[in-house]
Design an enzyme around this catalytic site. Structure first.
Site, PDB file in Angstrom:
ATOM      1  N   GLU A   1     -11.181 -11.000  -4.787  1.00 14.30           N
ATOM      2  CA  GLU A   1      -9.734 -10.966  -4.591  1.00 14.30           C
ATOM      3  C   GLU A   1      -9.221 -12.178  -3.826  1.00 14.30           C
ATOM      4  O   GLU A   1      -8.049 -12.273  -3.521  1.00 14.30           O
ATOM      5  CB  GLU A   1      -9.308  -9.647  -3.930  1.00 14.30           C
ATOM      6  CG  GLU A   1     -10.146  -9.198  -2.762  1.00 14.30           C
ATOM      7  CD  GLU A   1      -9.765  -7.804  -2.235  1.00 14.30           C
ATOM      8  OE1 GLU A   1      -8.775  -7.214  -2.683  1.00 14.30           O
ATOM      9  OE2 GLU A   1     -10.471  -7.332  -1.326  1.00 14.30           O
TER      10      GLU A   1
ATOM     11  N   ASN B   1      -4.451  -7.065  -6.842  1.00 10.59           N
ATOM     12  CA  ASN B   1      -3.303  -6.994  -5.923  1.00 10.59           C
ATOM     13  C   ASN B   1      -3.360  -8.159  -4.950  1.00 10.59           C
ATOM     14  O   ASN B   1      -2.363  -8.815  -4.671  1.00 10.59           O
ATOM     15  CB  ASN B   1      -3.317  -5.678  -5.145  1.00 10.59           C
ATOM     16  CG  ASN B   1      -3.301  -4.481  -6.061  1.00 10.59           C
ATOM     17  OD1 ASN B   1      -2.907  -4.603  -7.208  1.00 10.59           O
ATOM     18  ND2 ASN B   1      -3.734  -3.333  -5.567  1.00 10.59           N
ATOM     19  N   ASP B   2      -4.564  -8.392  -4.436  1.00  7.34           N
ATOM     20  CA  ASP B   2      -4.718  -9.522  -3.520  1.00  7.34           C
ATOM     21  C   ASP B   2      -4.927 -10.830  -4.254  1.00  7.34           C
ATOM     22  O   ASP B   2      -4.430 -11.864  -3.831  1.00  7.34           O
ATOM     23  CB  ASP B   2      -5.878  -9.256  -2.552  1.00  7.34           C
ATOM     24  CG  ASP B   2      -5.440  -8.346  -1.420  1.00  7.34           C
ATOM     25  OD1 ASP B   2      -4.360  -8.593  -0.861  1.00  7.34           O
ATOM     26  OD2 ASP B   2      -6.153  -7.378  -1.114  1.00  7.34           O
TER      27      ASP B   2
ATOM     28  N   HIS C   1       0.813  -1.221   0.000  1.00  6.76           N
ATOM     29  CA  HIS C   1       0.000   0.000   0.000  1.00  6.76           C
ATOM     30  C   HIS C   1       0.839   1.260   0.000  1.00  6.76           C
ATOM     31  O   HIS C   1       0.394   2.317  -0.442  1.00  6.76           O
ATOM     32  CB  HIS C   1      -1.029  -0.049   1.131  1.00  6.76           C
ATOM     33  CG  HIS C   1      -2.177  -0.924   0.760  1.00  6.76           C
ATOM     34  ND1 HIS C   1      -2.222  -2.247   1.099  1.00  6.76           N
ATOM     35  CD2 HIS C   1      -3.259  -0.677  -0.004  1.00  6.76           C
ATOM     36  CE1 HIS C   1      -3.316  -2.778   0.572  1.00  6.76           C
ATOM     37  NE2 HIS C   1      -3.964  -1.851  -0.090  1.00  6.76           N
TER      38      HIS C   1
ATOM     39  N   CYS D   1      -9.922  -3.163 -10.076  1.00  9.05           N
ATOM     40  CA  CYS D   1      -9.359  -1.975  -9.448  1.00  9.05           C
ATOM     41  C   CYS D   1      -7.972  -2.235  -8.860  1.00  9.05           C
ATOM     42  O   CYS D   1      -7.409  -1.404  -8.185  1.00  9.05           O
ATOM     43  CB  CYS D   1     -10.305  -1.417  -8.382  1.00  9.05           C
ATOM     44  SG  CYS D   1     -10.653  -2.601  -7.088  1.00  9.05           S
TER      45      CYS D   1
ATOM     46  N   ARG E   1     -10.488   4.000  -1.317  1.00  2.03           N
ATOM     47  CA  ARG E   1      -9.985   3.183  -0.202  1.00  2.03           C
ATOM     48  C   ARG E   1     -10.204   3.966   1.094  1.00  2.03           C
ATOM     49  O   ARG E   1      -9.402   4.824   1.433  1.00  2.03           O
ATOM     50  CB  ARG E   1      -8.491   2.912  -0.349  1.00  2.03           C
ATOM     51  CG  ARG E   1      -8.094   1.963  -1.460  1.00  2.03           C
ATOM     52  CD  ARG E   1      -6.595   1.716  -1.410  1.00  2.03           C
ATOM     53  NE  ARG E   1      -6.178   0.579  -2.198  1.00  2.03           N
ATOM     54  CZ  ARG E   1      -5.737   0.652  -3.457  1.00  2.03           C
ATOM     55  NH1 ARG E   1      -5.648   1.817  -4.069  1.00  2.03           N
ATOM     56  NH2 ARG E   1      -5.379  -0.443  -4.105  1.00  2.03           N
TER      57      ARG E   1
ATOM     58  N   ARG F   1       2.455  -9.849  -1.155  1.00  6.80           N
ATOM     59  CA  ARG F   1       2.574  -8.698  -2.060  1.00  6.80           C
ATOM     60  C   ARG F   1       3.547  -7.647  -1.548  1.00  6.80           C
ATOM     61  O   ARG F   1       3.937  -6.757  -2.296  1.00  6.80           O
ATOM     62  CB  ARG F   1       1.192  -8.080  -2.318  1.00  6.80           C
ATOM     63  CG  ARG F   1       0.555  -7.485  -1.097  1.00  6.80           C
ATOM     64  CD  ARG F   1      -0.918  -7.173  -1.319  1.00  6.80           C
ATOM     65  NE  ARG F   1      -1.156  -5.801  -1.701  1.00  6.80           N
ATOM     66  CZ  ARG F   1      -2.355  -5.248  -1.763  1.00  6.80           C
ATOM     67  NH1 ARG F   1      -3.441  -5.975  -1.499  1.00  6.80           N
ATOM     68  NH2 ARG F   1      -2.506  -4.001  -2.105  1.00  6.80           N
TER      69      ARG F   1
ATOM     70  N   ARG G   1     -15.305   1.730  -1.120  1.00  9.26           N
ATOM     71  CA  ARG G   1     -15.039   0.414  -0.550  1.00  9.26           C
ATOM     72  C   ARG G   1     -15.082   0.528   0.965  1.00  9.26           C
ATOM     73  O   ARG G   1     -14.464   1.428   1.549  1.00  9.26           O
ATOM     74  CB  ARG G   1     -13.677  -0.092  -0.979  1.00  9.26           C
ATOM     75  CG  ARG G   1     -13.390  -1.434  -0.323  1.00  9.26           C
ATOM     76  CD  ARG G   1     -12.101  -2.009  -0.744  1.00  9.26           C
ATOM     77  NE  ARG G   1     -10.967  -1.287  -0.208  1.00  9.26           N
ATOM     78  CZ  ARG G   1      -9.708  -1.580  -0.515  1.00  9.26           C
ATOM     79  NH1 ARG G   1      -9.472  -2.529  -1.380  1.00  9.26           N
ATOM     80  NH2 ARG G   1      -8.719  -0.913   0.002  1.00  9.26           N
TER      81      ARG G   1
HETATM   82  C1  PEP Z   1      -6.620  -5.199  -4.619  1.00 14.21           C
HETATM   83  O1  PEP Z   1      -6.385  -6.050  -3.766  1.00 14.21           O
HETATM   84  O2  PEP Z   1      -6.375  -5.358  -5.836  1.00 14.21           O
HETATM   85  C2  PEP Z   1      -7.209  -3.907  -4.235  1.00 14.21           C
HETATM   86  C3  PEP Z   1      -7.591  -3.048  -5.145  1.00 14.21           C
HETATM   87  O3  PEP Z   1      -7.309  -3.611  -2.918  1.00 14.21           O
HETATM   88  P1  PEP Z   1      -6.060  -3.225  -1.995  1.00 14.21           P
HETATM   89  O4  PEP Z   1      -4.884  -2.958  -2.909  1.00 14.21           O
HETATM   90  O5  PEP Z   1      -6.419  -2.007  -1.228  1.00 14.21           O
HETATM   91  O6  PEP Z   1      -5.882  -4.417  -1.153  1.00 14.21           O
HETATM   92 MG    MG Z   2      -7.279  -5.891  -1.840  1.00 13.13          MG
END
Ligand code: PEP
Ligand code: MG
Length: 578
Positions: free
Chosen positions: A433, A456-457, A191, A504, A298, A467, A334
């Site tokens: 995710e 991302n997740d 993040h 996203c 977020r 990650r 979210r």
């Molecule tokens: C993701 O996991 O792709 C996402 C958009 O949420 P975050 O990056 O905040 O976990």
């Molecule tokens: Mg996520």
């Protein structure tokens, strides 16, 4: 000259002096003192108060000179806390009675004081809690003899060098004084890296030895696009990067002319290009880059760098502001996604062995319905002021979704009773995710209005690769056939059920993958604002038929490397420059 290579986290070039920043952990051990140390401890306490007062006055003067009197007046409240006789006398008498160090007693008194304030039903007094904590940290820092400057106080333009930066540290940085940052740890989609992109500052993470090799004052060149960092560069390298820095500005501007054009393929398929935001002050930037709306807000950043929980009113004001500012475009809010690499200490989320697999996001919210419902009510109320949608993070199966929706229904009923208006047809979505959610997408699709793929997740969980861990970053591959198959499956199932599917995660903003995602039928791409014009450019350069064919071929390849070079060859063939 030394050069290091890390993980490119946020594009752009920065040149400037290094500032080595060590995160201060203000841990105060319980230290018993003898009778003859009491006088010295009282003196240490008084000196810390005097020193803190001087610091605040200096800061106040600086702010008054640079930003004006109004901003400087905020510090009057801090001075009042510092001079509060109740706190001072309580510390001295407790110190004498319990015979514990001044730092320990001060921390204890302060904690009790904050708790009393938090119990008072008065918004104004509740707000004072952040002043008390701010001043408290300053005094503690002085009592413990710490000298590190807090991030929000950086006055000169520096390149920040740190072992790690948490998302809350990053949120506190003043973008005008931080030219770039580099860290020893971290991955591309941690993040902190995501925040750097939103703030439009270059960043390199996962350098492993940055804090060993770099000293405060060293001249650095940061290339956030390649992950290269040069320490005390020779004049030739410096000149070359100075030229590239200007050129980089030109390339980011290259597609800006498309900002008001739709993301329309050559044969007329329209997709939605939205922005991801962490804080409402990113709205001007997303408008400048031509976003069709906000695909991911977020909200957890709202909880950071404060000691109390945001009230329903505070949530409501923030969401109403965003809804109005973006109207008639839609904004997908979210719900809280704390945990993982996003921590806030006052909620007492325990440090876990595997935080990304632990008590985070919807799991945490369902365990704290009081907190969750205040956010849900605020989103609902704000939906009366614009086009809001809401979505839940980290859904792993239908039961979680149902439990969240039960709470949402309760909130709707409460608002109906209060005659508080909200959008009765507000769309509710699930982030996909977690692999189990992807594989049960058909079941979830019956009970939501849309899906948003959080790559991302999804990548982290499907490849089993943390990650935010630089050691395994080489495994973090968006084009892994396993990931691509998940994405195809989610889109196909969503469409079969008649709902829209967006994405996203950072992958949606990487132009290398746009053709494949387009070809797979993604309806909405949501990304950091700076990427929007480039993604529009790629989408506007192909027909849907070409994109589908590219996607089909890409999905037949066995490795991520082959997928990537195949896509690149297609981009070259179609003469699409990124
Ligand atoms: C993701 O996991 O792709 C996402 C958009 O949420 P975050 O990056 O905040 O976990
Ligand atoms: Mg996520």
């Amino acid at each position: 000259m030394i050069n290091l290579k890390g993980i490119p986290a946020s594009g752009g070039i920065a040149i400037g002096p290094a500032y080595l920043w060590t995160k201060e952990e203000l841990i105060v051990p319980k230290q018993v003192i003898s009778d003859d140390q009491i006088a010295t401890q009282i003196q240490i306490f008084e000196e810390a108060l005097i020193k803190t007062r001087r610091e605040i006055l200096d800061l106040q003067k600086k702010i008054a000179d640079e930003m004006g009197q109004d901003e400087a007046e905020i510090f009057d409240a801090h001075l009042l806390v510092l001079e509060d006789r109740t706190i001072i006398e309580e510390v001295i008498s407790q110190l004498k009675k319990d015979k514990l160090s001044a730092a320990y007693v001060f921390q204890d008194v302060l904690r009790k004081y904050v708790q009393v304030f938090l119990r008072i039903e008065d918004e104004y007094l509740k707000e004072r809690v952040s002043d008390i904590n701010d001043v408290g940290r300053r005094v503690l820092r002085n009592l413990l003899g710490k000298t590190a400057k807090p991030l929000e106080e950086l006055q000169e333009k520096v390149i920040l060098v740190s072992h790690d930066l948490s998302p809350s540290d990053t949120a506190m940085m003043h973008r005008k004084n931080v030219l770039a940052f580099v860290t020893n740890v971290g991955g591309k989609t941690s993040h902190t890296a995501i925040m750097a992109k939103s703030m439009e500052i270059p960043a390199v993470v996962g350098l492993e030895v940055a804090t060993l090799k770099i000293k405060t004052g060293d001249t650095l060149i940061i290339d956030g696009s390649t992950g290269l960092v040069f320490i005390d560069p020779d004049s030739q390298t410096l000149e070359s990067y100075q030229r590239q820095k200007t050129a980089f500005k030109d390339t980011t501007q290259r597609f800006i002319g498309l900002k008001d054009k739709p993301a329309l393929t050559l044969d007329g398929t329209r997709v939605h290009i939205a922005a991801n935001i962490e804080l409402p002050d990113e709205i001007p930037s997303l408008k400048e880059h031509g976003a069709d709306g906000i695909g991911l807000y977020r909200t957890e950043f709202f909880y950071m760098n404060r000691v109390d929980l945001p009230t329903e009113e505070e949530h409501y004001e923030a969401y109403k502001f965003v809804a109005e500012a973006m109207n008639p475009h839609s904004v997908t809010i979210r719900t809280l996604d704390l945990g993982g690499d996003k921590f806030i200490s006052h909620l007492e989320i325990p440090r876990e062995m595997s935080p990304f697999l632990g008590w985070r996001a919807i799991r945490f919210c369902l365990a704290r319905p009081d907190m969750f419902k205040s956010q849900l009510r605020a989103i609902l109320r704000a939906s009366a002021h614009g086009k809001l949608k809401l979505m839940y993070p980290m859904i792993s199966g239908i039961e979680e979704l149902r439990q969240a929706n039960v709470l949402l229904e309760e909130c709707k009923n409460e608002l109906r009773q209060r005659k508080s208006p909200f959008d009765e047809s507000i769309e509710v979505g699930a982030m996909i995710e977690v692999p189990s959610a992807a594989m049960t997408a058909d079941i979830l699709a019956r009970e939501v209005d849309f899906f948003s793929i959080g790559t991302n997740d999804l990548i982290q969980y499907s490849i089993a690769v943390d990650r935010s861990n630089e050691k395994v970053a080489y495994l973090y591959e968006p084009a892994h056939p396993g990931v691509l198959r998940f994405i195809k499956h989610i889109i196909d199932i969503g469409h079969a059920a008649g709902i829209r599917v967006g994405m996203c995660g950072e992958m949606a903003g990487d132009s290398l993958f746009s053709l494949v995602l387009l070809g797979l039928g993604l309806d909405e791409f949501s990304m950091p604002s700076v990427m929007i014009p480039e993604i529009k450019h790629v989408i506007r350069s192909v027909t849907m038929a070409q994109a589908s064919q590219i996607a089909t071929q890409a999905l037949s390849l066995p490795t991520a490397k082959e997928v990537e070079s195949f896509i690149q060859s297609k981009l070259d063939e179609l003469e699409i420059v990124r």
